[in-house]
Design an enzyme around this catalytic site. Sequence first.
Site, PDB file in Angstrom:
ATOM      1  N   ALA A 100     120.752 -95.846 -15.769  1.00  0.00           N
ATOM      2  CA  ALA A 100     120.982 -95.440 -14.383  1.00  0.00           C
ATOM      3  C   ALA A 100     122.358 -95.870 -13.871  1.00  0.00           C
ATOM      4  O   ALA A 100     122.831 -95.353 -12.856  1.00  0.00           O
ATOM      5  CB  ALA A 100     119.907 -96.022 -13.479  1.00  0.00           C
TER       6      ALA A 100
ATOM      7  N   LYS B  88      99.776 -77.626  -7.434  1.00  0.00           N
ATOM      8  CA  LYS B  88     100.858 -77.709  -8.417  1.00  0.00           C
ATOM      9  C   LYS B  88     101.499 -76.340  -8.649  1.00  0.00           C
ATOM     10  O   LYS B  88     102.727 -76.227  -8.757  1.00  0.00           O
ATOM     11  CB  LYS B  88     100.315 -78.271  -9.725  1.00  0.00           C
ATOM     12  CG  LYS B  88      99.748 -79.678  -9.600  1.00  0.00           C
ATOM     13  CD  LYS B  88      99.014 -80.095 -10.864  1.00  0.00           C
ATOM     14  CE  LYS B  88      98.332 -81.434 -10.689  1.00  0.00           C
ATOM     15  NZ  LYS B  88      97.511 -81.812 -11.865  1.00  0.00           N
TER      16      LYS B  88
ATOM     17  N   ILE C 244     105.120 -84.853 -17.677  1.00  0.00           N
ATOM     18  CA  ILE C 244     105.850 -83.721 -18.266  1.00  0.00           C
ATOM     19  C   ILE C 244     107.023 -83.362 -17.343  1.00  0.00           C
ATOM     20  O   ILE C 244     106.803 -83.072 -16.166  1.00  0.00           O
ATOM     21  CB  ILE C 244     104.935 -82.495 -18.426  1.00  0.00           C
ATOM     22  CG1 ILE C 244     103.660 -82.860 -19.197  1.00  0.00           C
ATOM     23  CG2 ILE C 244     105.667 -81.370 -19.129  1.00  0.00           C
ATOM     24  CD1 ILE C 244     102.616 -81.760 -19.208  1.00  0.00           C
TER      25      ILE C 244
ATOM     26  N   THR D 164      96.650 -96.736  -9.271  1.00  0.00           N
ATOM     27  CA  THR D 164      96.949 -96.544 -10.688  1.00  0.00           C
ATOM     28  C   THR D 164      98.430 -96.272 -10.918  1.00  0.00           C
ATOM     29  O   THR D 164      99.076 -96.898 -11.761  1.00  0.00           O
ATOM     30  CB  THR D 164      96.115 -95.378 -11.243  1.00  0.00           C
ATOM     31  OG1 THR D 164      94.731 -95.696 -11.098  1.00  0.00           O
ATOM     32  CG2 THR D 164      96.420 -95.145 -12.705  1.00  0.00           C
ATOM     33  N   VAL D 165      98.992 -95.333 -10.150  1.00  0.00           N
ATOM     34  CA  VAL D 165     100.392 -94.945 -10.364  1.00  0.00           C
ATOM     35  C   VAL D 165     101.335 -96.008  -9.823  1.00  0.00           C
ATOM     36  O   VAL D 165     102.318 -96.374 -10.485  1.00  0.00           O
ATOM     37  CB  VAL D 165     100.680 -93.576  -9.724  1.00  0.00           C
ATOM     38  CG1 VAL D 165     102.143 -93.194  -9.931  1.00  0.00           C
ATOM     39  CG2 VAL D 165      99.772 -92.513 -10.320  1.00  0.00           C
TER      40      VAL D 165
ATOM     41  N   GLY E 290      86.937 -91.868 -16.266  1.00  0.00           N
ATOM     42  CA  GLY E 290      88.037 -91.953 -15.315  1.00  0.00           C
ATOM     43  C   GLY E 290      88.897 -90.715 -15.233  1.00  0.00           C
ATOM     44  O   GLY E 290      89.928 -90.703 -14.547  1.00  0.00           O
TER      45      GLY E 290
ATOM     46  N   ARG F 106      96.576-100.910   0.753  1.00  0.00           N
ATOM     47  CA  ARG F 106      95.434-101.083   1.650  1.00  0.00           C
ATOM     48  C   ARG F 106      94.897-102.512   1.608  1.00  0.00           C
ATOM     49  O   ARG F 106      94.517-103.072   2.629  1.00  0.00           O
ATOM     50  CB  ARG F 106      94.333-100.100   1.262  1.00  0.00           C
ATOM     51  CG  ARG F 106      93.251 -99.920   2.312  1.00  0.00           C
ATOM     52  CD  ARG F 106      92.224 -98.894   1.881  1.00  0.00           C
ATOM     53  NE  ARG F 106      92.861 -97.691   1.361  1.00  0.00           N
ATOM     54  CZ  ARG F 106      92.196 -96.695   0.786  1.00  0.00           C
ATOM     55  NH1 ARG F 106      90.885 -96.760   0.652  1.00  0.00           N
ATOM     56  NH2 ARG F 106      92.825 -95.635   0.348  1.00  0.00           N
TER      57      ARG F 106
ATOM     58  N   GLU G 159      87.277 -87.818 -10.412  1.00  0.00           N
ATOM     59  CA  GLU G 159      86.956 -88.682  -9.280  1.00  0.00           C
ATOM     60  C   GLU G 159      85.455 -88.647  -9.009  1.00  0.00           C
ATOM     61  O   GLU G 159      84.730 -87.766  -9.481  1.00  0.00           O
ATOM     62  CB  GLU G 159      87.707 -88.196  -8.040  1.00  0.00           C
ATOM     63  CG  GLU G 159      89.210 -88.155  -8.181  1.00  0.00           C
ATOM     64  CD  GLU G 159      89.840 -89.531  -8.215  1.00  0.00           C
ATOM     65  OE1 GLU G 159      89.179 -90.499  -7.785  1.00  0.00           O
ATOM     66  OE2 GLU G 159      90.986 -89.644  -8.689  1.00  0.00           O
TER      67      GLU G 159
ATOM     68  N   ASP H 199      93.469 -78.679  -6.827  1.00  0.00           N
ATOM     69  CA  ASP H 199      94.535 -79.515  -7.376  1.00  0.00           C
ATOM     70  C   ASP H 199      95.525 -78.673  -8.178  1.00  0.00           C
ATOM     71  O   ASP H 199      96.749 -78.793  -8.007  1.00  0.00           O
ATOM     72  CB  ASP H 199      93.920 -80.607  -8.266  1.00  0.00           C
ATOM     73  CG  ASP H 199      94.963 -81.450  -8.970  1.00  0.00           C
ATOM     74  OD1 ASP H 199      95.489 -82.385  -8.352  1.00  0.00           O
ATOM     75  OD2 ASP H 199      95.261 -81.157 -10.148  1.00  0.00           O
TER      76      ASP H 199
END
Length: 430
Positions: free
Chosen positions: A34, A207, A138, A14-15, A189, A46, A192, A203
């Site tokens: 930049a 963080k 964020i 996804t990312v 979604g 994969r 998981e 998780d």
Amino acid sequence: MAAPLRIALAGLGTVGGGVIRLIEANGELIARRAGRPLEVVAICARDRTKDRGFDLSRYQWEDEMALLAERSDVDVVVELVGGADGPALALARRTLAANKSLVTANKAMIAHHGMELAEAAEAAGVALKFEAAVAGGIPVIKGLREGAAANRVSRIYGILNGTCNYILSTMERTGRDFAEVLKDAQDLGYAEADPAFDIEGVDAAHKLAILAAIAFGTRIDFGAMTISGIARIRPADIAQAAALGYVIRLIGLADCEDGGLFQRVQPCLVPREHPLAAVDGPTNAVVVEGNFAGRLLFQGAGAGDGPTASAVVADLIDIARGDTGLPFSVPVAAMEALAPADSGHRLGRDYLRFTVADRRGVLAEITAAMRDAGVSIESLIQRGRAEEGGEVLVAMVTHEGPESGVAEALRLLEGSASLTEPPLVMPLLA
């Protein structure tokens, strides 16, 4: 314009797909900001045959992920594979050893190996950046490292997991059970197939450990984190919290006091007037309390391809500008290794919920334990007989007192035949 920043990308989920699409869509704008273009030259994932919605033939494919770090045509490696150890950590180590910069969204790897990787990056004079590892799009890490750099941070806390926040705010709105709403989150979604890391608080703890290290200049000590999840929260708890003027949110909180580092992830009752009470759905929000800036609130999308890819590319833009910086704002050698804070003397109010057998004397047993432990009860609610099993819910809110008192009361009640499950304790966020 200067030569392109040449990028190798590991992971096209996804990312990773979001990073490719973002650079393709906004490439000209990014190059102007930049001072040089961003150019993805090599990729690895994969499954080479999977349709990802963009043309893979534009990029050189590496079958072995670790070889991305060895390529002479690569300046920076982006790791989006995930996992605290294994291939992701091997790639990170190899990248920094090859004197190449590393950008990652891997919160687990940074929480467990961040000190080692930061030392390697410092020694090589390259960048280690992980904005995307905390709170998606964020810019809270950038806010801490740059915007709040002049402040002494007294406390950092917030809603750090969008899955849990979606579940709790949906339960609050609909009155539905945890299991039902979790299934909805998986279908949408937000969660998981195996949601354990989210709903058990791990998780959010990853963080929080990263944020605490930057906020306080302390070495990461993930093993000292106290972690509780949300799976035991019932609609009755949410209803009772609402009646008291609160909402329930999973809160990660860290502060330094008396020379110790306090780190905890736990469901809390948040006052309705607090900014975090209005944060619903799969949203993240972080509060930083600085001695000159005051209370700062960072809020936005905590996950997803767009927001997280935005954070990854923001790190790449910094590197393209020549900003390597220090991963945790100060050299690793200058970071303090603080002992875990003793939480027993911390003052606060708590919500306690007991699930008890419906028989005489139960309430007296609970209140006697509170009395003997020196815990003062502000309010007490006993609900009627439940439909299943004859259980009764007894909820109470304590007056302000030390955490050691509540811990002692619960110790006195251990093994009681009156309790049908362990008590649930949730602090009231001050």
